[in-house]
Design an enzyme around this catalytic site. Structure first.
Site, PDB file in Angstrom:
ATOM      1  N   LYS A 198       5.383   1.727  -3.100  1.00  0.00           N
ATOM      2  CA  LYS A 198       5.332   3.077  -3.674  1.00  0.00           C
ATOM      3  C   LYS A 198       5.577   2.958  -5.162  1.00  0.00           C
ATOM      4  O   LYS A 198       6.227   2.008  -5.607  1.00  0.00           O
ATOM      5  CB  LYS A 198       6.433   3.950  -3.058  1.00  0.00           C
ATOM      6  N   GLN A 247       7.317   3.805   3.900  1.00  0.00           N
ATOM      7  CA  GLN A 247       5.897   3.425   3.913  1.00  0.00           C
ATOM      8  C   GLN A 247       5.658   2.139   4.708  1.00  0.00           C
ATOM      9  O   GLN A 247       4.632   1.979   5.356  1.00  0.00           O
ATOM     10  CB  GLN A 247       5.424   3.247   2.459  1.00  0.00           C
ATOM     11  N   GLY A 291      -2.718   8.267  -4.308  1.00  0.00           N
ATOM     12  CA  GLY A 291      -2.048   9.468  -4.782  1.00  0.00           C
ATOM     13  C   GLY A 291      -0.802   9.794  -3.980  1.00  0.00           C
ATOM     14  O   GLY A 291      -0.553   9.256  -2.902  1.00  0.00           O
ATOM     15  N   ASP A 292       0.011  10.676  -4.524  1.00  0.00           N
ATOM     16  CA  ASP A 292       1.144  11.303  -3.843  1.00  0.00           C
ATOM     17  C   ASP A 292       1.390  12.580  -4.663  1.00  0.00           C
ATOM     18  O   ASP A 292       0.457  13.065  -5.333  1.00  0.00           O
ATOM     19  CB  ASP A 292       2.373  10.375  -3.818  1.00  0.00           C
ATOM     20  N   THR A 331      -4.435  13.547   5.187  1.00  0.00           N
ATOM     21  CA  THR A 331      -3.018  13.666   5.567  1.00  0.00           C
ATOM     22  C   THR A 331      -2.796  14.951   6.364  1.00  0.00           C
ATOM     23  O   THR A 331      -2.173  14.943   7.431  1.00  0.00           O
ATOM     24  CB  THR A 331      -2.114  13.619   4.324  1.00  0.00           C
ATOM     25  N   LYS A 384       5.548   3.202   8.351  1.00  0.00           N
ATOM     26  CA  LYS A 384       4.393   4.090   8.539  1.00  0.00           C
ATOM     27  C   LYS A 384       3.102   3.269   8.573  1.00  0.00           C
ATOM     28  O   LYS A 384       2.260   3.432   9.455  1.00  0.00           O
ATOM     29  CB  LYS A 384       4.344   5.085   7.375  1.00  0.00           C
ATOM     30  N   LYS A 389       0.854  -1.192   0.000  1.00  0.00           N
ATOM     31  CA  LYS A 389       0.000   0.000   0.000  1.00  0.00           C
ATOM     32  C   LYS A 389       0.880   1.229   0.000  1.00  0.00           C
ATOM     33  O   LYS A 389       1.818   1.323   0.796  1.00  0.00           O
ATOM     34  CB  LYS A 389      -0.886   0.009   1.264  1.00  0.00           C
ATOM     35  N   SER A 418      -6.816   5.841   3.647  1.00  0.00           N
ATOM     36  CA  SER A 418      -6.871   4.963   2.473  1.00  0.00           C
ATOM     37  C   SER A 418      -7.275   3.542   2.888  1.00  0.00           C
ATOM     38  O   SER A 418      -8.066   2.886   2.212  1.00  0.00           O
ATOM     39  CB  SER A 418      -5.501   4.893   1.795  1.00  0.00           C
ATOM     40  N   ASN A 421      -1.856  19.103  -1.648  1.00  0.00           N
ATOM     41  CA  ASN A 421      -2.902  18.420  -0.875  1.00  0.00           C
ATOM     42  C   ASN A 421      -2.613  18.411   0.622  1.00  0.00           C
ATOM     43  O   ASN A 421      -3.482  18.747   1.429  1.00  0.00           O
ATOM     44  CB  ASN A 421      -3.054  16.980  -1.409  1.00  0.00           C
TER      45      ASN A 421
HETATM   46  P1  NDP Z   1       1.053  17.806  -4.160  1.00  0.00           P
HETATM   47  O1  NDP Z   1       1.542  17.452  -5.517  1.00  0.00           O
HETATM   48  O2  NDP Z   1      -0.400  18.011  -3.940  1.00  0.00           O
HETATM   49  O3  NDP Z   1       1.787  19.143  -3.656  1.00  0.00           O
HETATM   50  C1  NDP Z   1       3.165  19.222  -3.541  1.00  0.00           C
HETATM   51  C2  NDP Z   1       3.492  20.617  -3.068  1.00  0.00           C
HETATM   52  O4  NDP Z   1       4.877  20.694  -2.738  1.00  0.00           O
HETATM   53  C3  NDP Z   1       3.238  21.669  -4.131  1.00  0.00           C
HETATM   54  O5  NDP Z   1       2.787  22.837  -3.508  1.00  0.00           O
HETATM   55  C4  NDP Z   1       4.624  21.850  -4.739  1.00  0.00           C
HETATM   56  O6  NDP Z   1       4.812  23.104  -5.392  1.00  0.00           O
HETATM   57  C5  NDP Z   1       5.449  21.779  -3.471  1.00  0.00           C
HETATM   58  N1  NDP Z   1       6.857  21.499  -3.742  1.00  0.00           N
HETATM   59  C6  NDP Z   1       7.401  20.657  -4.631  1.00  0.00           C
HETATM   60  N2  NDP Z   1       8.732  20.703  -4.606  1.00  0.00           N
HETATM   61  C7  NDP Z   1       9.033  21.623  -3.670  1.00  0.00           C
HETATM   62  C8  NDP Z   1      10.249  22.145  -3.179  1.00  0.00           C
HETATM   63  N3  NDP Z   1      11.423  21.713  -3.665  1.00  0.00           N
HETATM   64  N4  NDP Z   1      10.194  23.076  -2.194  1.00  0.00           N
HETATM   65  C9  NDP Z   1       9.000  23.522  -1.708  1.00  0.00           C
HETATM   66  N5  NDP Z   1       7.819  23.048  -2.130  1.00  0.00           N
HETATM   67  C10 NDP Z   1       7.833  22.126  -3.098  1.00  0.00           C
HETATM   68  O7  NDP Z   1       1.635  16.690  -3.203  1.00  0.00           O
HETATM   69  P2  NDP Z   1       1.152  16.264  -1.736  1.00  0.00           P
HETATM   70  O8  NDP Z   1       0.695  17.449  -0.975  1.00  0.00           O
HETATM   71  O9  NDP Z   1       0.262  15.108  -1.892  1.00  0.00           O
HETATM   72  O10 NDP Z   1       2.521  15.710  -1.132  1.00  0.00           O
HETATM   73  C11 NDP Z   1       3.427  16.542  -0.421  1.00  0.00           C
HETATM   74  C12 NDP Z   1       4.330  15.679   0.425  1.00  0.00           C
HETATM   75  O11 NDP Z   1       3.534  14.931   1.353  1.00  0.00           O
HETATM   76  C13 NDP Z   1       5.160  14.624  -0.327  1.00  0.00           C
HETATM   77  O12 NDP Z   1       6.376  14.442   0.352  1.00  0.00           O
HETATM   78  C14 NDP Z   1       4.318  13.366  -0.184  1.00  0.00           C
HETATM   79  O13 NDP Z   1       5.089  12.193  -0.313  1.00  0.00           O
HETATM   80  C15 NDP Z   1       3.817  13.537   1.230  1.00  0.00           C
HETATM   81  N6  NDP Z   1       2.618  12.782   1.594  1.00  0.00           N
HETATM   82  C16 NDP Z   1       1.492  12.848   0.845  1.00  0.00           C
HETATM   83  C17 NDP Z   1       0.371  12.144   1.237  1.00  0.00           C
HETATM   84  C18 NDP Z   1      -0.933  12.247   0.507  1.00  0.00           C
HETATM   85  O14 NDP Z   1      -1.894  11.624   0.955  1.00  0.00           O
HETATM   86  N7  NDP Z   1      -1.029  12.990  -0.568  1.00  0.00           N
HETATM   87  C19 NDP Z   1       0.385  11.269   2.400  1.00  0.00           C
HETATM   88  C20 NDP Z   1       1.604  11.338   3.168  1.00  0.00           C
HETATM   89  C21 NDP Z   1       2.677  12.048   2.748  1.00  0.00           C
HETATM   90  P3  NDP Z   1       4.338  23.335  -6.924  1.00  0.00           P
HETATM   91  O15 NDP Z   1       2.848  23.534  -6.841  1.00  0.00           O
HETATM   92  O16 NDP Z   1       5.081  24.545  -7.352  1.00  0.00           O
HETATM   93  O17 NDP Z   1       4.718  22.098  -7.679  1.00  0.00           O
HETATM   94  O1  2IT Z   2       3.099   8.860   1.553  1.00  0.00           O
HETATM   95  C1  2IT Z   2       1.949   8.433   1.763  1.00  0.00           C
HETATM   96  O2  2IT Z   2       1.633   7.902   2.822  1.00  0.00           O
HETATM   97  C2  2IT Z   2       0.952   8.595   0.703  1.00  0.00           C
HETATM   98  N1  2IT Z   2       1.250   9.164  -0.343  1.00  0.00           N
HETATM   99  C3  2IT Z   2      -0.424   8.022   0.870  1.00  0.00           C
HETATM  100  C4  2IT Z   2      -0.452   6.593   0.395  1.00  0.00           C
HETATM  101  C5  2IT Z   2      -1.808   5.949   0.375  1.00  0.00           C
HETATM  102  O3  2IT Z   2      -1.826   4.766   0.026  1.00  0.00           O
HETATM  103  O4  2IT Z   2      -2.819   6.564   0.712  1.00  0.00           O
END
Ligand code: NDP
Ligand code: 2IT
Length: 445
Positions: free
Chosen positions: A125, A110, A164-165, A209, A113, A89, A376, A240
């Site tokens: 992943k 992961q 998603g990620d 998240t 986690k 997952k 999820s 997100n």
């Molecule tokens: P999104 O694609 O929705 O957003 C990513 C954000 O990070 C955007 O605002 C992007 O900017 C910004 N970003 C990218 N690179 C950089 C950088 N070098 N410095 C500063 N900001 C940056 O992704 P998520 O919000 O889903 O994911 C963000 C983080 O959270 C990742 O590390 C992901 O692995 C982690 N995560 C996500 C989960 C989820 O459910 N979605 C769960 C757990 C962890 P721009 O818009 O300019 O591209």
């Molecule tokens: O980093 C993470 O935990 C995620 N991107 C969410 C993974 C998921 O299966 O919901």
């Protein structure tokens, strides 16, 4: 040399071309040594070597046709890291920086986690070096369909469940799910999570998240006798995770004064989250347009962490390695006393060591951002039951899970006599103990 150091050394050489993976491995192994002191039998069982080697890695070609009729080719991956406690997952990331090192680090994190969520999910992943920026709807759809044309035969509701990620949200999951359904001729919504509410998605998954991150912060504050109201907070990222962390932080009276994206950051004492949502979720644009849209605040190019901003709390929610030692020092010198990771590994190992040495309350991503994958797993449960829970029901389960993860960290801090604020070792030991016990019980496979 002891067992843990030998394994770290081996992977440093074997995977020298995978720096992010080595970084994650060093962080986890270094803080879980006490497990191996207590269980010398694990060495003979090759527990660490088995933990550090993914069960399977799939790499594939993803050809697609752009709007000008040109054929483009990207590289696709799925790392099925560890299935000892449930189906693999973990999310899919579409970003030009994606490579095997990044996906192995994310898959490795992961595994632990997911063990912490209390739910039966293994770790994996995947993703692609495809850059969604500036692509049309049609290009996004054709890319997702091509990606799934290969991936579909490797996943399944009881096999491997992507979500998603970065760069993959509800739109992409919709296209991926449609293609899965067409190719497999199955109607098993539990094969992907983060789906739209009308076709098997779960309420709260979008927010989970970011909300979960703040629920974890509230647990930390409560445990340390503090209240959230009025605490000045900066959040990097505006995707997100960052958006819903900001929403929940504001609901709890925290004062969010900064957010960022890959190009720059905004500073605003009256930060308008609706404008950020409009720019990022609807227009998929840059924060550079924030000030003009809402008439207040400042926009600067560069990293939020290179500015001197007074704050109590930092929530890094952008991407890996946003904060190095120098930036960590700057945060602390500006008064920051709590850092909780919404992103995966946004702080490098030197930054984390600095927080711990300076008694900063630090929540590592695998504990603090586990609310997304936990929800999820709740989506998978609802899909299996062919039923759905209300927003309040899912939100309550999410709160309970985050509280349980916090408690698991505290339990390990107690059990292993760790320093009281060492959530890093607490989370790593709790997660690893569960995975290792499941692996040992299942024999050498
Ligand atoms: P999104 O694609 O929705 O957003 C990513 C954000 O990070 C955007 O605002 C992007 O900017 C910004 N970003 C990218 N690179 C950089 C950088 N070098 N410095 C500063 N900001 C940056 O992704 P998520 O919000 O889903 O994911 C963000 C983080 O959270 C990742 O590390 C992901 O692995 C982690 N995560 C996500 C989960 C989820 O459910 N979605 C769960 C757990 C962890 P721009 O818009 O300019 O591209
Ligand atoms: O980093 C993470 O935990 C995620 N991107 C969410 C993974 C998921 O299966 O919901």
């Amino acid at each position: 040399m002891g067992y843990v150091d030998r394994v770290i050394d081996y992977y440093r050489q074997k995977d020298a071309q995978n720096p992010e993976f080595i970084q994650a491995l060093e962080e986890v192994l270094d803080s879980t040594r006490l497990i191996f002191d207590r269980h010398p039998e694990y060495e003979k069982l090759g527990v660490l070597e088995r933990l550090c080697e993914p069960e399977r890695v799939i790499m594939f070609r993803v050809p697609w046709v752009d709007d000008n009729g040109n054929v483009r080719v990207n590289r696709g991956y799925r790392v099925q890291f560890n299935g000892a406690i449930g189906p693999y997952k973990g999310g899919l990331r579409f970003h030009p920086s994606v490579n095997l090192s990044v996906l192995k680090f994310l898959g490795f994190e992961q595994v632990f986690k997911n063990a912490l969520t209390t739910l039966p999910i293994g770790g994996g992943k995947g993703g692609s070096d495809f850059d969604p920026k500036g692509k049309s709807e049609g290009e996004i759809m054709r890319f997702c369909q091509s990606f799934m044309s290969e991936l579909y035969s490797h996943i399944g509701a009881d096999v491997d469940v992507p979500a998603g990620d970065m760069g993959v949200g509800a739109r992409e999951i919709g296209y991926l799910y449609g293609q899965y359904r067409k190719l497999s001729k199955l109607n098993t919504p539990g094969v992907l999570t983060g789906k739209g509410i009308k076709y098997g998605g779960s309420l709260v998954r979008t927010e989970a998240t970011g909300y979960g991150l703040v629920y974890f912060v509230l647990e930390m504050l409560k445990h340390h006798g503090k209240k959230p109201e009025g605490l000045t907070t900066i959040i990097s990222g505006s995707g997100n995770v960052a958006i819903y962390a900001c929403e929940k932080a504001k609901q709890n009276g925290m004062k969010v004064i900064a957010m960022s994206d890959s190009k720059g950051y905004i500073l605003d004492d009256n930060l308008d989250l609706d404008v950020v949502k409009q720019i990022k979720e609807v227009e998929r644009g840059s924060l550079a347009s924030y000030v003009e849209k809402c008439g207040h605040g400042e926009y600067h190019e560069g990293s939020l962490y290179d500015a001197n901003i007074k704050c109590d709390i930092a929530l890094p929610c952008g991407t890996q390695n946003e904060i190095d030692l120098e930036r960590a020092k700057r945060l602390v010198s500006n008064g920051c006393w709590l850092v909780a990771e919404g992103a995966n590994m946004p702080d490098n190992n030197e930054a984390v060591a600095y927080y711990l040495a300076n008694k900063v309350l630090f929540a590592p991503g695998k504990a603090a951002n586990a609310g997304g994958v936990a929800t999820s797993a709740l989506e998978m449960s609802q899909n299996s039951m062919r039923y759905s829970w209300s927003f309040e029901e899912v939100d309550q389960k999410l709160k309970d899970i985050m509280a349980s993860i916090h408690q698991q960290c505290l339990n390990m801090i107690d059990e292993y006599n760790l320093e009281k604020h060492n959530y890093v070792a607490g989370a790593n030991i709790a997660g690893m103990t569960k995975v290792v016990e499941a692996m040992v019980a299942q024999g050498i496979i």
